[in-house]
Write a protein that holds these residues in place. Structure first.
Motif, PDB file in Angstrom:
ATOM      1  N   THR A   1      10.095  19.573  10.497  1.00 47.20           N
ATOM      2  CA  THR A   1       9.322  20.664  11.096  1.00 47.20           C
ATOM      3  C   THR A   1       7.939  20.746  10.459  1.00 47.20           C
ATOM      4  OG1 THR A   1      10.356  22.187   9.524  1.00 47.20           O
ATOM      5  CG2 THR A   1      11.346  22.025  11.727  1.00 47.20           C
ATOM      6  N   GLY A   2       7.584  19.720   9.720  1.00 52.32           N
ATOM      7  CA  GLY A   2       6.248  19.598   9.147  1.00 52.32           C
ATOM      8  C   GLY A   2       6.032  18.176   8.685  1.00 52.32           C
ATOM      9  N   MET A   3       4.862  17.605   8.979  1.00 52.92           N
ATOM     10  CA  MET A   3       4.551  16.225   8.587  1.00 52.92           C
ATOM     11  C   MET A   3       3.039  16.095   8.460  1.00 52.92           C
ATOM     12  SD  MET A   3       5.456  13.073   7.894  1.00 52.92           S
ATOM     13  CE  MET A   3       7.183  13.104   8.352  1.00 52.92           C
ATOM     14  N   ARG A   4       2.583  15.758   7.274  1.00 55.35           N
ATOM     15  CA  ARG A   4       1.141  15.603   7.049  1.00 55.35           C
ATOM     16  C   ARG A   4       0.913  14.408   6.139  1.00 55.35           C
ATOM     17  NH1 ARG A   4      -3.408  18.977   7.398  1.00 55.35           N
ATOM     18  NH2 ARG A   4      -5.036  18.637   5.849  1.00 55.35           N
TER      19      ARG A   4
ATOM     20  N   LEU B   1       0.858  -1.175   0.000  1.00 51.43           N
ATOM     21  CA  LEU B   1       0.000   0.000   0.000  1.00 51.43           C
ATOM     22  C   LEU B   1       0.897   1.229   0.000  1.00 51.43           C
ATOM     23  CD1 LEU B   1      -0.147   1.344   3.139  1.00 51.43           C
ATOM     24  CD2 LEU B   1      -1.249  -0.859   3.525  1.00 51.43           C
ATOM     25  N   ARG B   2       0.359   2.353  -0.453  1.00 50.51           N
ATOM     26  CA  ARG B   2       1.170   3.548  -0.626  1.00 50.51           C
ATOM     27  C   ARG B   2       0.569   4.720   0.137  1.00 50.51           C
ATOM     28  NH1 ARG B   2       1.772   0.245  -4.819  1.00 50.51           N
ATOM     29  NH2 ARG B   2       3.874   0.100  -5.726  1.00 50.51           N
ATOM     30  N   ALA B   3       1.459   5.473   0.749  1.00 62.15           N
ATOM     31  CA  ALA B   3       1.050   6.671   1.480  1.00 62.15           C
ATOM     32  C   ALA B   3       1.851   7.856   0.964  1.00 62.15           C
ATOM     33  CB  ALA B   3       1.273   6.489   2.972  1.00 62.15           C
ATOM     34  N   THR B   4       1.177   8.988   0.828  1.00 66.22           N
ATOM     35  CA  THR B   4       1.815  10.215   0.362  1.00 66.22           C
ATOM     36  C   THR B   4       1.800  11.238   1.488  1.00 66.22           C
ATOM     37  OG1 THR B   4       1.089   9.787  -1.899  1.00 66.22           O
ATOM     38  CG2 THR B   4       1.782  12.025  -1.383  1.00 66.22           C
ATOM     39  N   TYR B   5       2.952  11.860   1.717  1.00 66.62           N
ATOM     40  CA  TYR B   5       3.132  12.806   2.816  1.00 66.62           C
ATOM     41  C   TYR B   5       3.638  14.145   2.293  1.00 66.62           C
ATOM     42  CZ  TYR B   5       3.280   8.447   5.514  1.00 66.62           C
ATOM     43  OH  TYR B   5       2.992   7.223   6.061  1.00 66.62           O
ATOM     44  N   LEU B   6       3.274  15.201   3.002  1.00 73.47           N
ATOM     45  CA  LEU B   6       3.890  16.504   2.829  1.00 73.47           C
ATOM     46  C   LEU B   6       4.837  16.695   3.998  1.00 73.47           C
ATOM     47  CD1 LEU B   6       4.106  19.345   1.515  1.00 73.47           C
ATOM     48  CD2 LEU B   6       2.173  20.022   2.981  1.00 73.47           C
TER      49      LEU B   6
ATOM     50  N   GLY C   1     -13.982  16.982  15.739  1.00 73.21           N
ATOM     51  CA  GLY C   1     -12.606  16.902  16.206  1.00 73.21           C
ATOM     52  C   GLY C   1     -11.598  16.792  15.085  1.00 73.21           C
ATOM     53  N   TYR C   2     -12.076  16.540  13.870  1.00 71.47           N
ATOM     54  CA  TYR C   2     -11.156  16.386  12.745  1.00 71.47           C
ATOM     55  C   TYR C   2     -10.358  17.663  12.482  1.00 71.47           C
ATOM     56  CZ  TYR C   2      -9.598  15.986   7.876  1.00 71.47           C
ATOM     57  OH  TYR C   2      -8.845  16.001   6.730  1.00 71.47           O
ATOM     58  N   GLY C   3     -10.933  18.806  12.789  1.00 71.83           N
ATOM     59  CA  GLY C   3     -10.212  20.063  12.581  1.00 71.83           C
ATOM     60  C   GLY C   3      -8.897  20.107  13.322  1.00 71.83           C
ATOM     61  N   ALA C   4      -8.837  19.488  14.506  1.00 73.17           N
ATOM     62  CA  ALA C   4      -7.583  19.452  15.255  1.00 73.17           C
ATOM     63  C   ALA C   4      -6.515  18.658  14.513  1.00 73.17           C
ATOM     64  CB  ALA C   4      -7.814  18.841  16.641  1.00 73.17           C
ATOM     65  N   MET C   5      -6.943  17.748  13.638  1.00 73.01           N
ATOM     66  CA  MET C   5      -6.013  16.909  12.892  1.00 73.01           C
ATOM     67  C   MET C   5      -5.680  17.485  11.519  1.00 73.01           C
ATOM     68  SD  MET C   5      -7.961  13.297  13.489  1.00 73.01           S
ATOM     69  CE  MET C   5      -8.717  12.907  15.068  1.00 73.01           C
ATOM     70  N   SER C   6      -6.423  18.489  11.081  1.00 74.42           N
ATOM     71  CA  SER C   6      -6.325  18.865   9.672  1.00 74.42           C
ATOM     72  C   SER C   6      -6.091  20.339   9.387  1.00 74.42           C
ATOM     73  CB  SER C   6      -7.617  18.450   8.947  1.00 74.42           C
ATOM     74  OG  SER C   6      -8.724  19.213   9.435  1.00 74.42           O
ATOM     75  N   ARG C   7      -6.404  21.233  10.308  1.00 76.29           N
ATOM     76  CA  ARG C   7      -6.397  22.649   9.957  1.00 76.29           C
ATOM     77  C   ARG C   7      -4.994  23.217   9.775  1.00 76.29           C
ATOM     78  NH1 ARG C   7     -10.589  26.271  13.273  1.00 76.29           N
ATOM     79  NH2 ARG C   7      -9.652  27.836  11.892  1.00 76.29           N
ATOM     80  N   ALA C   8      -4.005  22.687  10.485  1.00 76.84           N
ATOM     81  CA  ALA C   8      -2.637  23.148  10.293  1.00 76.84           C
ATOM     82  C   ALA C   8      -2.103  22.552   8.992  1.00 76.84           C
ATOM     83  CB  ALA C   8      -1.757  22.734  11.467  1.00 76.84           C
ATOM     84  N   PRO C   9      -1.682  23.366   8.040  1.00 74.66           N
ATOM     85  CA  PRO C   9      -1.322  22.834   6.718  1.00 74.66           C
ATOM     86  C   PRO C   9      -0.118  21.914   6.707  1.00 74.66           C
ATOM     87  CG  PRO C   9      -0.778  25.174   6.881  1.00 74.66           C
ATOM     88  CD  PRO C   9      -1.577  24.839   8.094  1.00 74.66           C
ATOM     89  N   LEU C  10       0.734  21.967   7.730  1.00 79.25           N
ATOM     90  CA  LEU C  10       1.930  21.120   7.764  1.00 79.25           C
ATOM     91  C   LEU C  10       1.871  20.079   8.875  1.00 79.25           C
ATOM     92  CD1 LEU C  10       4.717  23.752   7.038  1.00 79.25           C
ATOM     93  CD2 LEU C  10       4.148  21.779   5.629  1.00 79.25           C
ATOM     94  N   LEU C  11       0.683  19.752   9.317  1.00 75.70           N
ATOM     95  CA  LEU C  11       0.545  18.786  10.411  1.00 75.70           C
ATOM     96  C   LEU C  11      -0.758  18.016  10.260  1.00 75.70           C
ATOM     97  CD1 LEU C  11       1.769  17.814  13.142  1.00 75.70           C
ATOM     98  CD2 LEU C  11       0.354  19.547  14.256  1.00 75.70           C
TER      99      LEU C  11
END
Length: 434
Positions: A124-127, A5-10, A286-296
């Protein structure tokens, strides 16, 4: 199991992104920060994750997140040390993971793709942005019991958007008051009603009282009209309690329950899915806590992939031009994610695993054109709380205004023109469009 399986990260890092990608692959498979005893070449060949692509993006002058490791080591960015100055590189990284490392284990899948990576000292960033699954792996997990087609059958709405609403006030009403409101909404013509996420099993309206009272109103409406309104009871709780609540809903003739995904967890939702044949309305609060920061955090495509493996039937995507922080582009992309099969290599005979997106947050007749234009289909739950309950001519007019709006956009007519022969829509445009 040899599939991958493949995962893509920023990512963002002051180091060489290619070297950081190799650290990520090793950390989340068979390695650590250094090679260890027993880590043979044969083991690495079998179990190590593989970096497939590192695509450079822009460089920036300031890090997106604090990082004590980099401060301790004096690294602040390429060409700079000591915590000030330097360059931070951003890149998109794709890593392939052997499915055999994980097994058919949803919590471990999440831990592998979205675990310690967030704490790596090199970044210093992982998403986590995207997950791509092979059918040979996806096929071992749960499927929706209702999904889009089943929800349409259950509500008797073969075409057109399903008009839904949220019970308001959020909390405080007794079981009897809630049932009276549900009866009023059924008479108003809604297809779907859901509890608010903060109303599960309160002392003033416990599920043991609320479910029978509400379902009595739903059954009475069905006996009069033939229409079965789908009610998503919020049964969010610990696992055994949720199973009991689902059994109660089923005994009373209900067909849907709602779960706050992030606070119940993968295992609890999987257990619920295997226990009940009811539709599971997946609320992402609660998803906003996981998603709103563009680099996290985690992007919606990856998020909904994990939860769809648990077998949910509906996924919240928020709404266009709504009251929440997400841009419309994100809402649109999220809806299309729900319409996309999880495995691109699924055979033609494979069962449908699409889920119905639920649009909510500040929705009313005036947001219908943007929704239709963006999505291009009406396989969705269009949920309006205030857009129905606050309509100046009452809930029935609120529902009618939504139906008028959807009919207009399907026929290529503007709302202003449609309102000339649709008084409920005209009143909504005057009231909500102020």
């Amino acid at each position: 199991m040899t599939a991958t399986l493949r995962a893509t990260y920023l990512i963002e890092t002051p180091l060489d992104p290619r070297k950081v990608a190799e650290v990520m692959a090793g950390e989340q498979s068979c390695g650590t920060f250094t090679r260890v005893e027993g880590e043979t070449d044969a083991l690495r060949e079998r179990a190590r994750a593989v970096v497939e692509a590192v695509d450079a993006l822009e460089d920036v002058a300031q890090p997106g997140l604090p990082n004590a490791f980099l401060e301790r080591t004096g690294i602040s960015g390429t060409g700079g040390t000591g915590g000030t100055g330097g360059i931070w590189h951003r890149a998109r990284v794709r890593i392939a993971f052997p499915c055999g490392n994980i097994g058919i284990n949803l919590p471990t899948l999440a831990a592998t793709l979205a675990g310690n990576l967030y704490d790596l000292g090199e970044v210093t960033g992982m998403r986590l942005e995207r997950i791509a699954l092979p059918w040979a792996y996806r096929n071992h997990f749960e499927l929706p019991r209702y999904g889009i087609a089943g929800t349409r059958r259950a509500t008797g709405v073969p075409v057109g958007a399903l008009v839904g609403t949220i019970l308001k006030p959020n909390v405080g009403m007794s079981a009897e008051d809630t049932a009276a409101l549900v009866a009023r909404l059924c008479a108003a013509g809604v297809d779907f009603i859901k509890d608010d996420e903060v109303c599960a099993n309160p002392v003033h309206a416990p599920l043991a009282q609320r479910v029978p009272a509400v379902m009595a109103a739903v059954r009475s409406h069905r006996e009069r009209t033939g229409k079965q309104v789908m009610v998503a009871f919020n049964i969010t709780d610990e696992t055994d309690a949720m199973r009991g609540h689902a059994d109660l809903v089923e005994r009373e003739g209900g067909n849907c329950v709602m779960v706050s995904l992030n606070w119940c967890g993968f295992s609890a939702v999987q257990t619920l899915r295997r226990h009940t044949g009811l539709a599971i309305h997946a609320h992402r609060n609660g998803y906003g806590a996981m998603s709103r920061a563009p680099l996290l955090g985690i992007g919606f495509q990856a998020y909904q992939t994990l939860w769809r493996l648990a077998g949910v039937d509906h996924m919240h995507v928020h709404g266009l031009q709504g009251k929440f922080a997400q841009p419309d582009a994100e809402v649109i992309e999220s809806a299309h994610d729900c319409y996309t099969a999880l495995a691109s290599d699924a055979p033609a005979s494979a069962p449908d695993d699409l889920v119905m997106p639920a649009f909510s947050s500040g929705q009313w007749a005036g947001t219908v054109p943007a929704t239709w234009e963006a999505v291009g289909r009406d396989d969705l739950l269009f949920m309006a709380g205030g857009g129905i309950l606050a309509h100046p001519d009452g809930p029935a007019a609120g529902v009618q205004s939504l139906r008028d709006a959807w009919q207009a956009v399907r026929e290529g007519e503007s709302l202003a023109l449609a309102a000339l022969h649709a008084p409920a829509l005209a009143a909504a445009l005057r009231f909500f469009g102020r």
